[in-house]
Structures are given as structure tokens and as C-alpha cells.
Design a protein around this motif. Structure first.
Motif, mmCIF file in Angstrom:
data_model
loop_
_atom_site.group_PDB
_atom_site.id
_atom_site.type_symbol
_atom_site.label_atom_id
_atom_site.label_comp_id
_atom_site.label_asym_id
_atom_site.label_seq_id
_atom_site.Cartn_x
_atom_site.Cartn_y
_atom_site.Cartn_z
ATOM 1 N N LEU A 68 0.841 -1.184 0.000
ATOM 2 C CA LEU A 68 0.000 0.000 0.000
ATOM 3 C C LEU A 68 0.885 1.246 0.000
ATOM 4 O O LEU A 68 2.053 1.182 0.418
ATOM 5 N N PRO A 69 0.370 2.387 -0.456
ATOM 6 C CA PRO A 69 1.183 3.611 -0.490
ATOM 7 C C PRO A 69 1.496 4.115 0.913
ATOM 8 O O PRO A 69 0.697 3.940 1.849
ATOM 9 N N VAL A 70 2.658 4.732 1.055
ATOM 10 C CA VAL A 70 3.083 5.231 2.358
ATOM 11 C C VAL A 70 2.228 6.420 2.776
ATOM 12 O O VAL A 70 1.603 7.088 1.943
ATOM 13 N N ALA A 71 2.223 6.686 4.080
ATOM 14 C CA ALA A 71 1.402 7.772 4.627
ATOM 15 C C ALA A 71 2.192 9.070 4.784
ATOM 16 O O ALA A 71 1.704 10.151 4.485
ATOM 17 N N GLY A 72 3.409 8.972 5.294
ATOM 18 C CA GLY A 72 4.207 10.162 5.544
ATOM 19 C C GLY A 72 4.033 10.689 6.961
ATOM 20 O O GLY A 72 3.028 10.436 7.632
#
Length: 221
Positions: free
Chosen positions: A39-43
Motif C-alpha cells: 500500500l502507499p506510504v502515509a508520511g
């Protein structure tokens, strides 16, 4: 000493957002876990608004953000396991004490008051962080989110400390950065002190009506 400390024998501190800025390390572990489950990272900026309710809720919020919907149980458990593995490897690489914290702990400890830590962070991470920052010696006890059947905003962890150290709630102070800390303190009968610089889901902590707010914990001295 701050007037709120009059007749106070025990001071209970929150950890994340109150004593330490731990978001950089937690965000790194969250992003690594998200990558592990493709899944894409949040930051870091998003994670800063998600912390405060324990590791599981943190991962649920991260997954919800990445998916656009509530995650299933299996995915949550998998991501949580990855997060804990990553965070265990580096719980204090970039975590730092906030300004004034060391002076406050030294002064309060030197005054003979009992200092305790009550956090929703898993207990396994508390000692490594306190030790790395050289403040473990100031605390007589620390409770994590998994130390007891209850966690903040439930008042029971604070009541547990009253029983353990044989003090009445009116002789205790809860210090935190969020509405959960203030709510737990009030429900336990503690006085409450808040700091405005921590993690309160984007809300001013003053809205929770603590007994006092200080810009720096050094103002306790």
C-alpha cells in the motif's frame, strides 16, 4: 514550583507528544509496514494526527487512509505485526525529548515526588526509549497500553497507580497533550495539566478544559 503542584505527591506523565516527539520513528515504521502490505506510504504529517490511541488504532487509521475504507481484520493484524517488527528495530533513532522536559523531570524527582508514566504505547517500547534518552531513572513505574486491561481515556490505569503507591487521587497530577489524557485524569479525580505542542488529532488541547496549560514542562519548576 507551579501552583498546580501544591500538595501533589504523584505525577503521571503521558509519553508521546508530552515528553517526547516520537512521530519520526513511528512514521518510518508505519510506512515500512504499508510497503510490506503493498500500500502507499502515509508520511510523517499524517501520522502526526493519528497517534495517541495505541499501535492498533494507529495502523487502522493508516490502512483506512490508504484504502479509502475500513480495513479487514486480517489485513490489520498483518500490518500491525509488520509495524511492531519495524518499530522494535528502531524505536528511538530520531525520537527526542521536548525542550524543558529533562529539567522538569530532574526537578520534580529531586523534590521527592513519585513520577510515573502512563502511555497507550505498547509496554515493550517504553524502557528502550526512556533508556536511550537517559530519563528512565526518574520514573518509579510505567504503564503501557497493554500493561492492564484498560488504557486511557479509561481512568483505571491512574487508579492503579493510586493503589500501588498509596496516594489519594487529589494528591495526583496527570500531565498530557491530548483530550484522552485530560479525560482520564478528570475521571480518576486527578488534577490535569496539558501541553499544547503534542498530538491531539489537530484539536487545541485547551478545548478539553485541563486545570492548566503550560507551553513547556520547565514551567512546572
Amino acid at each position: 514550583m507551579h501552583p498546580l503542584l501544591t500538595d501533589i505527591r504523584l505525577v503521571a506523565f503521558d509519553l508521546d507528544g508530552t515528553l517526547v516527539d516520537s512521530v519520526p520513528d513511528m512514521a518510518a515504521a508505519v510506512d515500512a509496514a504499508l510497503i510490506d502490505v503493498e500500500l502507499p506510504v502515509a508520511g510523517e504529517d499524517k501520522v502526526r494526527h493519528w497517534v495517541g490511541n495505541g499501535a492498533r488504532v494507529l495502523l487502522e487509521r493508516a490502512l483506512d487512509d490508504a484504502l479509502g475504507e475500513a480495513p479487514g481484520h486480517t489485513l490489520t493484524e498483518t500490518a500491525l505485526e509488520h509495524f511492531l517488527e519495524h518499530y522494535h528495530c528502531a524505536p528511538c533513532a530520531r525520537t527526542r525529548l521536548y525542550p524543558g522536559v529533562r529539567d522538569a523531570l530532574e526537578g520534580l524527582h529531586g523534590s521527592g515526588r513519585t513520577l510515573c508514566l502512563v502511555t497507550n504505547k505498547p509496554e515493550a517500547f517504553i524502557a528502550p526509549i526512556l533508556s536511550a534518552l537517559d530519563v528512565e531513572r526518574f520514573f518509579s513505574s510505567f504503564l503501557g497500553g497493554d500493561s492492564l486491561p484498560w488504557r486511557k481515556p479509561d481512568p483505571m490505569p491512574l487508579m492503579h497507580l493510586c493503589q500501588r503507591f498509596d496516594v489519594s487521587p487529589r494528591e495526583c497530577l496527570m500531565v498530557g497533550d491530548s483530550r484522552h489524557d485530560v479525560a482520564a485524569g478528570k475521571a480518576a479525580g486527578f488534577r490535569t495539566l496539558a501541553v499544547p505542542y503534542g498530538y491531539n488529532h489537530g484539536e487545541p488541547v485547551e478545548q478539553s478544559d485541563p486545570d492548566a496549560v503550560v507551553e513547556s514542562l520547565a514551567q512546572l519548576l
